[in-house]
Design a protein around this motif. Structure first.
Motif, PDB file in Angstrom:
ATOM      1  N   LYS A  26      -3.458   4.748  -3.919  1.00  0.00           N
ATOM      2  CA  LYS A  26      -2.124   4.666  -4.522  1.00  0.00           C
ATOM      3  C   LYS A  26      -2.127   5.277  -5.922  1.00  0.00           C
ATOM      4  N   GLU A  27      -3.164   4.979  -6.698  1.00  0.00           N
ATOM      5  CA  GLU A  27      -3.262   5.537  -8.049  1.00  0.00           C
ATOM      6  C   GLU A  27      -3.602   7.029  -8.021  1.00  0.00           C
ATOM      7  N   ILE A  28      -4.386   7.437  -7.023  1.00  0.00           N
ATOM      8  CA  ILE A  28      -4.733   8.854  -6.895  1.00  0.00           C
ATOM      9  C   ILE A  28      -3.483   9.679  -6.615  1.00  0.00           C
ATOM     10  N   ARG A  29      -2.573   9.118  -5.833  1.00  0.00           N
ATOM     11  CA  ARG A  29      -1.312   9.830  -5.582  1.00  0.00           C
ATOM     12  C   ARG A  29      -0.542  10.055  -6.881  1.00  0.00           C
ATOM     13  N   GLU A  30      -0.599   9.084  -7.777  1.00  0.00           N
ATOM     14  CA  GLU A  30       0.059   9.241  -9.080  1.00  0.00           C
ATOM     15  C   GLU A  30      -0.670  10.276  -9.934  1.00  0.00           C
ATOM     16  N   LEU A  31      -1.985  10.291  -9.854  1.00  0.00           N
ATOM     17  CA  LEU A  31      -2.752  11.292 -10.599  1.00  0.00           C
ATOM     18  C   LEU A  31      -2.463  12.699 -10.085  1.00  0.00           C
ATOM     19  N   GLU A  87      -9.703   1.026 -12.167  1.00  0.00           N
ATOM     20  CA  GLU A  87     -10.815   0.167 -12.579  1.00  0.00           C
ATOM     21  C   GLU A  87     -10.540  -1.290 -12.240  1.00  0.00           C
ATOM     22  N   LYS A  88      -9.296  -1.724 -12.410  1.00  0.00           N
ATOM     23  CA  LYS A  88      -8.936  -3.098 -12.056  1.00  0.00           C
ATOM     24  C   LYS A  88      -9.019  -3.324 -10.547  1.00  0.00           C
ATOM     25  N   SER A  89      -8.631  -2.312  -9.794  1.00  0.00           N
ATOM     26  CA  SER A  89      -8.586  -2.450  -8.340  1.00  0.00           C
ATOM     27  C   SER A  89      -9.966  -2.582  -7.716  1.00  0.00           C
ATOM     28  N   ASP A 126     -13.022  -3.884   1.374  1.00  0.00           N
ATOM     29  CA  ASP A 126     -13.254  -2.489   0.970  1.00  0.00           C
ATOM     30  C   ASP A 126     -12.040  -1.625   1.300  1.00  0.00           C
ATOM     31  N   ALA A 127     -11.431  -1.852   2.455  1.00  0.00           N
ATOM     32  CA  ALA A 127     -10.257  -1.076   2.852  1.00  0.00           C
ATOM     33  C   ALA A 127      -9.094  -1.326   1.902  1.00  0.00           C
ATOM     34  N   GLU A 128      -8.940  -2.564   1.477  1.00  0.00           N
ATOM     35  CA  GLU A 128      -7.875  -2.893   0.527  1.00  0.00           C
ATOM     36  C   GLU A 128      -8.100  -2.200  -0.807  1.00  0.00           C
ATOM     37  N   LYS A 129      -9.351  -2.182  -1.249  1.00  0.00           N
ATOM     38  CA  LYS A 129      -9.677  -1.507  -2.507  1.00  0.00           C
ATOM     39  C   LYS A 129      -9.409  -0.013  -2.402  1.00  0.00           C
ATOM     40  N   ARG A 130      -9.796   0.579  -1.276  1.00  0.00           N
ATOM     41  CA  ARG A 130      -9.581   2.016  -1.107  1.00  0.00           C
ATOM     42  C   ARG A 130      -8.095   2.364  -1.068  1.00  0.00           C
ATOM     43  N   GLU A 131      -7.303   1.512  -0.443  1.00  0.00           N
ATOM     44  CA  GLU A 131      -5.869   1.765  -0.400  1.00  0.00           C
ATOM     45  C   GLU A 131      -5.255   1.634  -1.795  1.00  0.00           C
TER      46      GLU A 131
END
Length: 231
Positions: A24-29, A75-77, A15-20
């Motif tokens: 990462k994508e949220i920072r791009e958004l 979605e992939k993550s 779960d922690a890996e998925k959240r990280e």
């Protein structure tokens, strides 16, 4: 017992890996949000040039297309976990992107972008389920509730530049938007507080329209809705 906690630890690490990966994508958004916001801020300084304003809106809407790749990566993550589990991570940026999309759309069309059309612009879905990321209704409402404040700024800047047509359109729009929110049964939460603050922006626009009427820069009929907006 040891095996149980080993399995729990494995789940926590996953779960922690998925959240990280999501973060990462949220920072791009967030980066896209800042870029588009910078583009749209130019609309506040060219209020007397309709063509330039529409070009700014087009530039903003085109820049928003960049979000598609980041939602795909999200979605992939998280697959196969349901996206709702991680909604708290993108809630804020989605609300801001909704605001930008709806503001850019208003600059072109002087009307409100629907939930479904907003989702389409932001490459989100509405009620599809599965692993698709939905545009949450409350996030949409938060986004459009930010419109009156920016339109209030636009209204004032229009008057300063000698554009007396848009203030009337802004007034009618924010009055209708505020009236629409009054129909909702809102809880005593952040959205309710945001709605409560909208009335001050509506009143500010009404004051601008009243001043224009007194100065005979617009006809009294254009100001006819002002007296019934706040109740």
């Amino acid at each position: 017992m040891d095996q149980l906690f080993n399995d729990l630890n494995t789940s926590m690490e996953s779960d922690a890996e998925k959240r990280e990966a999501v973060q990462k994508e949220i920072r791009e958004l967030n980066r896209v949000y800042r870029n588009v916001l910078s583009v749209l801020q130019k609309s506040q300084t060219c209020t007397n040039d309709l063509n330039e304003t529409r070009q700014i809106a087009d530039n903003a809407l085109n820049a928003l297309k960049e979000v598609e790749q980041y939602w795909q990566n999200v979605e992939k993550s998280i697959n196969p976990v349901h996206p709702e589990k991680y909604h708290d991570q993108w809630r804020w940026v989605v609300q801001q992107l909704v605001f930008l999309a709806c503001y850019a759309y208003w600059l072109k069309n002087q009307t409100l972008l629907s939930l479904e059309d907003t989702a389409q612009l932001l490459f989100l879905s509405v009620g599809e389920g599965g692993n698709h990321i939905d545009l949450d209704l409350e996030d949409y409402l938060h986004g459009i509730a930010s419109l009156p404040r920016e339109l209030c700024r636009l209204c004032v800047n229009c008057v300063r530049s000698g554009n007396y047509d848009w203030p009337n359109q802004i007034h009618e729009f924010v009055a209708d938007l505020y009236a629409g929110f009054r129909l909702l049964n809102l809880k005593n939460d952040a959205l309710r507080r945001k709605f409560d603050s909208m009335k001050y922006d509506v009143q500010k626009v009404e004051e601008v329209m009243y001043d224009l009427t007194i100065r005979k820069l617009v006809s009294p009929s254009q100001d006819s809705k002002s007296k019934e907006t706040i109740g």
